[in-house]
Scaffold this active site. Structure first.
Site, PDB file in Angstrom:
ATOM      1  N   CYS A  18       0.822  -1.214   0.000  1.00  0.00           N
ATOM      2  CA  CYS A  18       0.000   0.000   0.000  1.00  0.00           C
ATOM      3  C   CYS A  18       0.858   1.267   0.000  1.00  0.00           C
ATOM      4  CB  CYS A  18      -1.002   0.006   1.156  1.00  0.00           C
ATOM      5  SG  CYS A  18      -0.300  -0.276   2.770  1.00  0.00           S
ATOM      6  N   HIS A 128      -2.432   0.632   7.182  1.00  0.00           N
ATOM      7  CA  HIS A 128      -2.658   0.811   5.748  1.00  0.00           C
ATOM      8  C   HIS A 128      -2.362   2.260   5.383  1.00  0.00           C
ATOM      9  CE1 HIS A 128      -4.500   0.189   1.839  1.00  0.00           C
ATOM     10  NE2 HIS A 128      -5.400   1.128   2.073  1.00  0.00           N
TER      11      HIS A 128
END
Length: 183
Positions: A18, A128
């Site tokens: 990510c 994330h």
């Protein structure tokens, strides 16, 4: 041609890359950064670390700044990558809330967010990376978990979103144009 909307570049999530996707989404360019670029930055950070930790057999995979197999790069890799591109990262003081961020100024290049996530029915917990970027006159949420970029309706909606991120323990990193910028 003038009536055509600009295409928004948006990479989708793969494994734990990510941070890689967030950087490419931020710069609106495929391969603005590659796994090889980020791995090299992580290795350089490891070599320059004056407090090197003791190596174990698992150190081959679980490096100090990333996981060789899945990615999962840390904040140090993010900051170094952005500095290589002439950007400055300012960690937003959560006590100030989103209202203190100048979303309309020329200094702010984008916002990278780090949030807690639970996946696989809560069995896996992690973090994330998400990118917000103003493209032309519209701010977009370029989260690699989304199937497409999400255009915010206005700055109030962005501020509400950012305040909700802060309230749930997320971190806001302001990516500024140039070096040594103040908010």
């Amino acid at each position: 041609m003038d009536n055509e909307k600009k295409l928004i570049y948006h990479e989708r999530q793969r494994l734990q890359f990510c941070l890689l996707h967030s950087l490419n989404n931020l710069f609106q360019e495929k391969d603005a950064f590659t796994r090889e670029n980020l791995n090299a930055i992580a290795e350089k950070l490891d070599l320059e670390d004056p407090n090197k930790t003791t190596r174990t057999p698992l150190s081959v995979i679980f490096k100090p700044h990333h996981n060789v197999l899945t990615g999962n790069y840390d904040i140090n890799v993010l900051i170094s990558a952005l500095e290589e591109r002439g950007k400055t990262v300012i960690w937003h003081d959560r006590r100030s809330g989103a209202s203190s961020i100048d979303l309309d100024g020329d200094k702010l290049f984008g916002i990278i967010i780090n949030v807690r996530v639970r996946r696989y029915g809560g069995l896996w917990r992690g973090r994330h990376w998400i990118t917000l970027r103003k493209i032309e006159t519209v701010w977009y949420n370029l989260d690699s978990d989304f199937s497409a970029p999400y255009p915010f309706k206005n700055t109030d909606e962005i501020r509400e979103f950012l305040d909700s991120v802060i309230s749930t323990g997320g971190e806001l990193l302001l990516v500024m144009n140039g070096e040594n910028n103040e908010i």
